[in-house]
Scaffold this motif. Sequence first.
Motif, PDB file in Angstrom:
ATOM      1  N   GLU A   1       0.831  -1.211   0.000  1.00 41.92           N
ATOM      2  CA  GLU A   1       0.000   0.000   0.000  1.00 41.92           C
ATOM      3  C   GLU A   1       0.867   1.263   0.000  1.00 41.92           C
ATOM      4  OE1 GLU A   1      -2.808  -0.003   3.243  1.00 41.92           O
ATOM      5  OE2 GLU A   1      -3.432  -2.058   2.785  1.00 41.92           O
ATOM      6  N   MET A   2       2.030   1.177   0.646  1.00 40.37           N
ATOM      7  CA  MET A   2       2.949   2.318   0.728  1.00 40.37           C
ATOM      8  C   MET A   2       3.841   2.425  -0.511  1.00 40.37           C
ATOM      9  SD  MET A   2       4.058   2.214   4.737  1.00 40.37           S
ATOM     10  CE  MET A   2       2.912   2.782   6.007  1.00 40.37           C
ATOM     11  N   ASN A   3       3.554   1.593  -1.498  1.00 43.59           N
ATOM     12  CA  ASN A   3       4.278   1.622  -2.773  1.00 43.59           C
ATOM     13  C   ASN A   3       5.759   1.290  -2.644  1.00 43.59           C
ATOM     14  OD1 ASN A   3       2.027   2.322  -4.426  1.00 43.59           O
ATOM     15  ND2 ASN A   3       2.194   4.427  -3.679  1.00 43.59           N
ATOM     16  N   ALA A   4       6.098   0.423  -1.700  1.00 45.63           N
ATOM     17  CA  ALA A   4       7.470  -0.088  -1.647  1.00 45.63           C
ATOM     18  C   ALA A   4       7.749  -0.848  -2.943  1.00 45.63           C
ATOM     19  CB  ALA A   4       7.638  -1.008  -0.449  1.00 45.63           C
ATOM     20  N   ASP A   5       9.003  -0.828  -3.363  1.00 44.10           N
ATOM     21  CA  ASP A   5       9.383  -1.561  -4.574  1.00 44.10           C
ATOM     22  C   ASP A   5       9.597  -3.037  -4.293  1.00 44.10           C
ATOM     23  OD1 ASP A   5       9.697   0.775  -6.400  1.00 44.10           O
ATOM     24  OD2 ASP A   5      11.243   1.316  -4.941  1.00 44.10           O
ATOM     25  N   MET A   6      10.037  -3.326  -3.060  1.00 48.82           N
ATOM     26  CA  MET A   6      10.316  -4.703  -2.677  1.00 48.82           C
ATOM     27  C   MET A   6       9.946  -4.917  -1.217  1.00 48.82           C
ATOM     28  SD  MET A   6      14.016  -5.525  -4.457  1.00 48.82           S
ATOM     29  CE  MET A   6      13.624  -7.286  -4.601  1.00 48.82           C
ATOM     30  N   ILE A   7       9.707  -6.189  -0.886  1.00 49.59           N
ATOM     31  CA  ILE A   7       9.537  -6.614   0.495  1.00 49.59           C
ATOM     32  C   ILE A   7      10.739  -7.480   0.853  1.00 49.59           C
ATOM     33  CG2 ILE A   7       8.218  -8.104   2.048  1.00 49.59           C
ATOM     34  CD1 ILE A   7       5.723  -7.378   0.318  1.00 49.59           C
ATOM     35  N   GLU A   8      11.416  -7.133   1.951  1.00 50.38           N
ATOM     36  CA  GLU A   8      12.490  -7.987   2.461  1.00 50.38           C
ATOM     37  C   GLU A   8      11.875  -8.938   3.475  1.00 50.38           C
ATOM     38  OE1 GLU A   8      15.690  -9.198   5.311  1.00 50.38           O
ATOM     39  OE2 GLU A   8      13.869  -8.054   5.715  1.00 50.38           O
ATOM     40  N   LEU A   9      12.234 -10.214   3.385  1.00 53.18           N
ATOM     41  CA  LEU A   9      11.709 -11.201   4.330  1.00 53.18           C
ATOM     42  C   LEU A   9      12.744 -12.297   4.573  1.00 53.18           C
ATOM     43  CD1 LEU A   9      10.879 -13.786   2.358  1.00 53.18           C
ATOM     44  CD2 LEU A   9       8.911 -12.347   1.866  1.00 53.18           C
ATOM     45  N   ASP A  10      12.519 -13.059   5.638  1.00 59.38           N
ATOM     46  CA  ASP A  10      13.456 -14.111   6.046  1.00 59.38           C
ATOM     47  C   ASP A  10      12.776 -15.461   5.931  1.00 59.38           C
ATOM     48  OD1 ASP A  10      15.529 -12.200   7.491  1.00 59.38           O
ATOM     49  OD2 ASP A  10      13.535 -11.637   8.206  1.00 59.38           O
ATOM     50  N   VAL A  11      13.522 -16.469   5.474  1.00 59.99           N
ATOM     51  CA  VAL A  11      12.918 -17.793   5.325  1.00 59.99           C
ATOM     52  C   VAL A  11      13.719 -18.874   6.041  1.00 59.99           C
ATOM     53  CG1 VAL A  11      11.735 -17.264   3.164  1.00 59.99           C
ATOM     54  CG2 VAL A  11      14.054 -18.183   3.080  1.00 59.99           C
ATOM     55  N   GLN A  12      12.961 -19.863   6.522  1.00 59.93           N
ATOM     56  CA  GLN A  12      13.549 -21.033   7.184  1.00 59.93           C
ATOM     57  C   GLN A  12      12.738 -22.267   6.826  1.00 59.93           C
ATOM     58  OE1 GLN A  12      14.974 -20.679  11.278  1.00 59.93           O
ATOM     59  NE2 GLN A  12      14.107 -18.614  11.326  1.00 59.93           N
TER      60      GLN A  12
ATOM     61  N   LEU B   1      10.515  -9.267  -4.179  1.00 58.35           N
ATOM     62  CA  LEU B   1      10.867  -9.854  -2.888  1.00 58.35           C
ATOM     63  C   LEU B   1      12.382  -9.955  -2.760  1.00 58.35           C
ATOM     64  CD1 LEU B   1       8.345 -12.843  -2.606  1.00 58.35           C
ATOM     65  CD2 LEU B   1       8.076 -10.530  -1.710  1.00 58.35           C
ATOM     66  N   LEU B   2      12.889  -9.520  -1.615  1.00 58.05           N
ATOM     67  CA  LEU B   2      14.294  -9.700  -1.249  1.00 58.05           C
ATOM     68  C   LEU B   2      14.301 -10.765  -0.155  1.00 58.05           C
ATOM     69  CD1 LEU B   2      17.292  -8.854  -1.384  1.00 58.05           C
ATOM     70  CD2 LEU B   2      16.754  -7.016   0.241  1.00 58.05           C
ATOM     71  N   ILE B   3      14.676 -11.978  -0.539  1.00 59.74           N
ATOM     72  CA  ILE B   3      14.486 -13.158   0.317  1.00 59.74           C
ATOM     73  C   ILE B   3      15.804 -13.527   0.998  1.00 59.74           C
ATOM     74  CG2 ILE B   3      13.850 -15.608   0.307  1.00 59.74           C
ATOM     75  CD1 ILE B   3      12.295 -14.907  -2.373  1.00 59.74           C
ATOM     76  N   GLU B   4      15.814 -13.445   2.322  1.00 54.75           N
ATOM     77  CA  GLU B   4      17.042 -13.780   3.067  1.00 54.75           C
ATOM     78  C   GLU B   4      17.021 -15.227   3.534  1.00 54.75           C
ATOM     79  OE1 GLU B   4      19.649 -12.617   7.030  1.00 54.75           O
ATOM     80  OE2 GLU B   4      18.220 -11.147   6.247  1.00 54.75           O
ATOM     81  N   LEU B   5      18.035 -15.965   3.133  1.00 52.29           N
ATOM     82  CA  LEU B   5      18.227 -17.329   3.609  1.00 52.29           C
ATOM     83  C   LEU B   5      18.926 -17.247   4.961  1.00 52.29           C
ATOM     84  CD1 LEU B   5      19.670 -18.968   0.345  1.00 52.29           C
ATOM     85  CD2 LEU B   5      17.271 -18.664   0.989  1.00 52.29           C
ATOM     86  N   LYS B   6      18.294 -17.769   5.993  1.00 45.16           N
ATOM     87  CA  LYS B   6      18.904 -17.739   7.319  1.00 45.16           C
ATOM     88  C   LYS B   6      19.966 -18.839   7.408  1.00 45.16           C
ATOM     89  CE  LYS B   6      17.906 -15.001   9.623  1.00 45.16           C
ATOM     90  NZ  LYS B   6      18.345 -13.575   9.541  1.00 45.16           N
ATOM     91  N   GLY B   7      21.049 -18.522   8.092  1.00 49.85           N
ATOM     92  CA  GLY B   7      22.201 -19.426   8.093  1.00 49.85           C
ATOM     93  C   GLY B   7      22.294 -20.367   9.273  1.00 49.85           C
ATOM     94  N   HIS B   8      21.170 -20.628   9.946  1.00 45.83           N
ATOM     95  CA  HIS B   8      21.219 -21.535  11.088  1.00 45.83           C
ATOM     96  C   HIS B   8      21.631 -22.939  10.630  1.00 45.83           C
ATOM     97  CE1 HIS B   8      19.264 -18.225  12.995  1.00 45.83           C
ATOM     98  NE2 HIS B   8      18.133 -18.400  12.368  1.00 45.83           N
TER      99      HIS B   8
END
Length: 241
Positions: free
Chosen positions: A26-37, A104-111
Amino acid sequence: MYTIAHRGASGYAPENTIAAFDLAAEMNADMIELDVQLTKDRQIVVIHDDRVDRTTNGSGFVKDFTLKELQALDAGSWYGPAFQGEKIPTLEAVLKRYHKKIGLLIELKGHPSQIGIEEEVGQLLGQFSFSINNIVQSFGFRSIQRFRELYPSIPTAVITRPNFGMLSRNQLKACKAFANYINIKYTRLNRLMIASAHKNGLKVFAWTVKHQKTAAKLQAMGVDGIVTDYPDYVLKDGKHE
Protein backbone atom coordinates in the motif's frame (compact mmCIF):
# COMPACT_ATOMS: atom_id res chain seq x y z
CA MET A 1 16.41 3.32 -6.41
CA TYR A 2 14.46 0.62 -4.61
CA THR A 3 12.48 1.23 -1.44
CA ILE A 4 12.69 -2.11 0.36
CA ALA A 5 10.28 -2.79 3.23
CA HIS A 6 12.23 -4.55 6.01
CA ARG A 7 10.24 -7.64 7.01
CA GLY A 8 7.37 -5.72 5.45
CA ALA A 9 6.34 -2.35 6.83
CA SER A 10 7.54 -3.60 10.22
CA GLY A 11 7.48 -0.14 11.78
CA TYR A 12 3.69 -0.29 11.57
CA ALA A 13 2.75 -3.98 11.73
CA PRO A 14 4.20 -7.26 13.06
CA GLU A 15 7.28 -8.26 11.06
CA ASN A 16 7.14 -10.99 8.42
CA THR A 17 3.35 -11.19 8.36
CA ILE A 18 0.80 -10.63 5.61
CA ALA A 19 -0.36 -7.52 7.50
CA ALA A 20 3.13 -5.99 7.21
CA PHE A 21 3.49 -7.07 3.59
CA ASP A 22 0.11 -5.67 2.56
CA LEU A 23 0.98 -2.37 4.22
CA ALA A 24 4.32 -2.26 2.38
CA ALA A 25 2.50 -2.74 -0.91
CA GLU A 26 0.00 0.00 0.00
CA MET A 27 2.95 2.32 0.73
CA ASN A 28 4.28 1.62 -2.77
CA ALA A 29 7.47 -0.09 -1.65
CA ASP A 30 9.38 -1.56 -4.57
CA MET A 31 10.32 -4.70 -2.68
CA ILE A 32 9.54 -6.61 0.50
CA GLU A 33 12.49 -7.99 2.46
CA LEU A 34 11.71 -11.20 4.33
CA ASP A 35 13.46 -14.11 6.05
CA VAL A 36 12.92 -17.79 5.33
CA GLN A 37 13.55 -21.03 7.18
CA LEU A 38 12.66 -24.69 6.82
CA THR A 39 10.21 -26.45 9.14
CA LYS A 40 10.50 -29.95 10.51
CA ASP A 41 8.55 -31.20 7.47
CA ARG A 42 10.72 -29.18 5.02
CA GLN A 43 8.25 -26.41 4.30
CA ILE A 44 9.58 -22.88 3.71
CA VAL A 45 8.19 -20.40 6.23
CA VAL A 46 8.73 -16.67 6.66
CA ILE A 47 10.24 -15.91 10.08
CA HIS A 48 13.46 -14.22 11.20
CA ASP A 49 14.59 -15.88 14.44
CA ASP A 50 15.55 -19.54 14.73
CA ARG A 51 13.11 -19.64 17.67
CA VAL A 52 9.43 -18.67 17.62
CA ASP A 53 9.47 -17.13 21.11
CA ARG A 54 9.94 -13.43 20.25
CA THR A 55 7.30 -13.10 17.52
CA THR A 56 4.65 -15.68 18.45
CA ASN A 57 2.84 -17.07 21.48
CA GLY A 58 4.82 -20.31 21.14
CA SER A 59 8.21 -21.48 22.32
CA GLY A 60 10.91 -23.53 20.63
CA PHE A 61 12.98 -23.79 17.49
CA VAL A 62 11.39 -23.33 14.06
CA LYS A 63 13.08 -26.54 12.87
CA ASP A 64 11.22 -28.56 15.52
CA PHE A 65 7.74 -27.53 14.35
CA THR A 66 5.75 -28.88 11.43
CA LEU A 67 4.08 -26.30 9.20
CA LYS A 68 0.67 -27.14 10.69
CA GLU A 69 2.01 -26.60 14.22
CA LEU A 70 3.62 -23.28 13.28
CA GLN A 71 0.49 -21.98 11.63
CA ALA A 72 -1.49 -22.66 14.79
CA LEU A 73 0.59 -19.97 16.53
CA ASP A 74 -0.39 -16.31 16.87
CA ALA A 75 2.27 -14.15 15.17
CA GLY A 76 0.58 -10.78 15.68
CA SER A 77 -0.52 -10.25 19.28
CA TRP A 78 3.03 -9.52 20.49
CA TYR A 79 2.96 -6.38 18.36
CA GLY A 80 -0.51 -5.21 19.32
CA PRO A 81 -4.07 -6.46 19.86
CA ALA A 82 -5.15 -5.21 16.43
CA PHE A 83 -2.98 -7.93 14.88
CA GLN A 84 -4.20 -10.86 16.95
CA GLY A 85 -4.45 -14.00 14.84
CA GLU A 86 -1.77 -13.13 12.26
CA LYS A 87 -0.07 -16.30 11.11
CA ILE A 88 3.47 -17.23 10.09
CA PRO A 89 3.14 -17.30 6.29
CA THR A 90 4.77 -19.72 3.90
CA LEU A 91 7.02 -18.37 1.17
CA GLU A 92 4.73 -20.01 -1.38
CA ALA A 93 1.72 -18.07 -0.04
CA VAL A 94 3.68 -14.81 -0.17
CA LEU A 95 4.77 -15.48 -3.74
CA LYS A 96 1.22 -16.30 -4.81
CA ARG A 97 -0.06 -13.08 -3.24
CA TYR A 98 2.61 -10.64 -4.41
CA HIS A 99 4.75 -12.05 -7.23
CA LYS A 100 3.06 -9.91 -9.90
CA LYS A 101 2.72 -6.86 -7.67
CA ILE A 102 5.97 -6.29 -5.78
CA GLY A 103 9.53 -7.65 -5.67
CA LEU A 104 10.87 -9.85 -2.89
CA LEU A 105 14.29 -9.70 -1.25
CA ILE A 106 14.49 -13.16 0.32
CA GLU A 107 17.04 -13.78 3.07
CA LEU A 108 18.23 -17.33 3.61
CA LYS A 109 18.90 -17.74 7.32
CA GLY A 110 22.20 -19.43 8.09
CA HIS A 111 21.22 -21.54 11.09
CA PRO A 112 22.82 -25.01 11.06
CA SER A 113 19.34 -26.56 10.80
CA GLN A 114 18.80 -24.99 7.39
CA ILE A 115 20.74 -27.49 5.26
CA GLY A 116 19.31 -27.60 1.74
CA ILE A 117 17.36 -24.36 1.98
CA GLU A 118 19.06 -23.07 -1.17
CA GLU A 119 17.62 -25.91 -3.25
CA GLU A 120 14.17 -25.59 -1.70
CA VAL A 121 13.90 -21.83 -2.24
CA GLY A 122 15.29 -21.97 -5.77
CA GLN A 123 12.87 -24.70 -6.80
CA LEU A 124 9.93 -22.71 -5.46
CA LEU A 125 11.05 -19.50 -7.17
CA GLY A 126 11.28 -21.46 -10.41
CA GLN A 127 7.50 -21.94 -10.23
CA PHE A 128 7.04 -18.14 -10.20
CA SER A 129 9.21 -17.23 -13.16
CA PHE A 130 6.94 -14.33 -14.12
CA SER A 131 7.55 -12.52 -10.85
CA ILE A 132 8.29 -8.79 -10.95
CA ASN A 133 11.66 -9.02 -9.19
CA ASN A 134 13.08 -11.58 -6.77
CA ILE A 135 16.53 -11.38 -5.19
CA VAL A 136 17.97 -14.00 -2.81
CA GLN A 137 20.41 -12.84 -0.13
CA SER A 138 22.30 -14.11 2.92
CA PHE A 139 25.02 -13.23 5.40
CA GLY A 140 26.44 -16.65 4.51
CA PHE A 141 28.69 -16.20 1.49
CA ARG A 142 28.85 -19.96 0.98
CA SER A 143 25.06 -20.14 0.95
CA ILE A 144 24.86 -17.52 -1.81
CA GLN A 145 27.68 -19.21 -3.73
CA ARG A 146 25.73 -22.45 -3.51
CA PHE A 147 22.51 -20.77 -4.60
CA ARG A 148 24.22 -19.11 -7.59
CA GLU A 149 25.70 -22.45 -8.69
CA LEU A 150 22.25 -24.05 -8.61
CA TYR A 151 20.18 -21.16 -9.98
CA PRO A 152 22.46 -18.79 -11.95
CA SER A 153 19.54 -16.86 -13.47
CA ILE A 154 18.15 -15.64 -10.11
CA PRO A 155 19.73 -12.40 -8.85
CA THR A 156 21.62 -12.65 -5.56
CA ALA A 157 22.93 -10.37 -2.82
CA VAL A 158 25.42 -10.73 0.02
CA ILE A 159 24.81 -8.97 3.34
CA THR A 160 27.79 -7.52 5.16
CA ARG A 161 28.94 -5.01 7.77
CA PRO A 162 32.54 -4.14 6.86
CA ASN A 163 34.70 -3.38 9.90
CA PHE A 164 36.51 -0.28 8.77
CA GLY A 165 34.04 1.32 6.41
CA MET A 166 35.70 -0.07 3.32
CA LEU A 167 35.71 -3.18 1.17
CA SER A 168 38.86 -3.94 -0.79
CA ARG A 169 38.87 -4.38 -4.54
CA ASN A 170 39.58 -8.08 -4.01
CA GLN A 171 36.62 -8.43 -1.65
CA LEU A 172 34.33 -6.71 -4.13
CA LYS A 173 35.59 -8.88 -6.98
CA ALA A 174 34.99 -11.97 -4.85
CA CYS A 175 31.41 -10.84 -4.18
CA LYS A 176 30.82 -10.05 -7.85
CA ALA A 177 31.69 -13.67 -8.73
CA PHE A 178 28.41 -14.85 -7.17
CA ALA A 179 26.30 -11.76 -6.39
CA ASN A 180 24.64 -8.85 -8.18
CA TYR A 181 24.07 -6.77 -5.06
CA ILE A 182 25.85 -6.07 -1.79
CA ASN A 183 23.66 -5.14 1.17
CA ILE A 184 25.69 -3.12 3.67
CA LYS A 185 24.82 -1.88 7.17
CA TYR A 186 24.05 1.79 6.60
CA THR A 187 26.37 3.03 9.38
CA ARG A 188 29.35 1.54 7.51
CA LEU A 189 28.53 3.12 4.15
CA ASN A 190 30.27 6.05 2.50
CA ARG A 191 30.39 7.56 -0.99
CA LEU A 192 33.77 6.00 -1.78
CA MET A 193 32.58 2.50 -0.94
CA ILE A 194 29.43 2.91 -3.02
CA ALA A 195 31.44 4.23 -5.97
CA SER A 196 33.91 1.36 -5.63
CA ALA A 197 31.14 -1.23 -5.55
CA HIS A 198 29.55 0.32 -8.65
CA LYS A 199 32.92 0.33 -10.42
CA ASN A 200 33.18 -3.40 -9.70
CA GLY A 201 29.72 -4.09 -11.11
CA LEU A 202 27.81 -4.41 -7.84
CA LYS A 203 24.71 -2.50 -6.83
CA VAL A 204 24.46 -1.35 -3.21
CA PHE A 205 21.60 -1.68 -0.73
CA ALA A 206 21.69 -0.09 2.74
CA TRP A 207 20.19 -1.75 5.84
CA THR A 208 18.24 -1.09 8.09
CA VAL A 209 17.06 2.54 8.07
CA LYS A 210 14.66 3.87 10.70
CA HIS A 211 14.88 7.66 10.20
CA GLN A 212 13.87 9.96 7.35
CA LYS A 213 17.07 12.04 7.49
CA THR A 214 19.19 8.90 7.20
CA ALA A 215 17.21 7.75 4.17
CA ALA A 216 17.67 11.13 2.47
CA LYS A 217 21.42 11.11 3.19
CA LEU A 218 21.85 7.59 1.77
CA GLN A 219 19.82 8.50 -1.28
CA ALA A 220 22.12 11.47 -1.91
CA MET A 221 25.14 9.15 -1.55
CA GLY A 222 23.89 7.08 -4.48
CA VAL A 223 22.71 3.80 -2.98
CA ASP A 224 20.59 1.57 -5.21
CA GLY A 225 18.15 0.54 -2.49
CA ILE A 226 17.19 1.41 1.08
CA VAL A 227 15.98 -1.31 3.44
CA THR A 228 13.66 0.32 5.97
CA ASP A 229 11.00 -0.47 8.56
CA TYR A 230 9.16 2.64 7.32
CA PRO A 231 8.80 2.52 3.53
CA ASP A 232 6.83 5.77 3.58
CA TYR A 233 9.94 7.56 4.91
CA VAL A 234 11.79 7.27 1.60
CA LEU A 235 11.23 10.27 -0.63
CA LYS A 236 11.14 9.83 -4.39
CA ASP A 237 11.12 12.76 -6.78
CA GLY A 238 10.53 15.07 -3.84
CA LYS A 239 7.34 13.32 -2.78
CA HIS A 240 6.37 10.66 -0.27
CA GLU A 241 5.65 7.29 -1.78
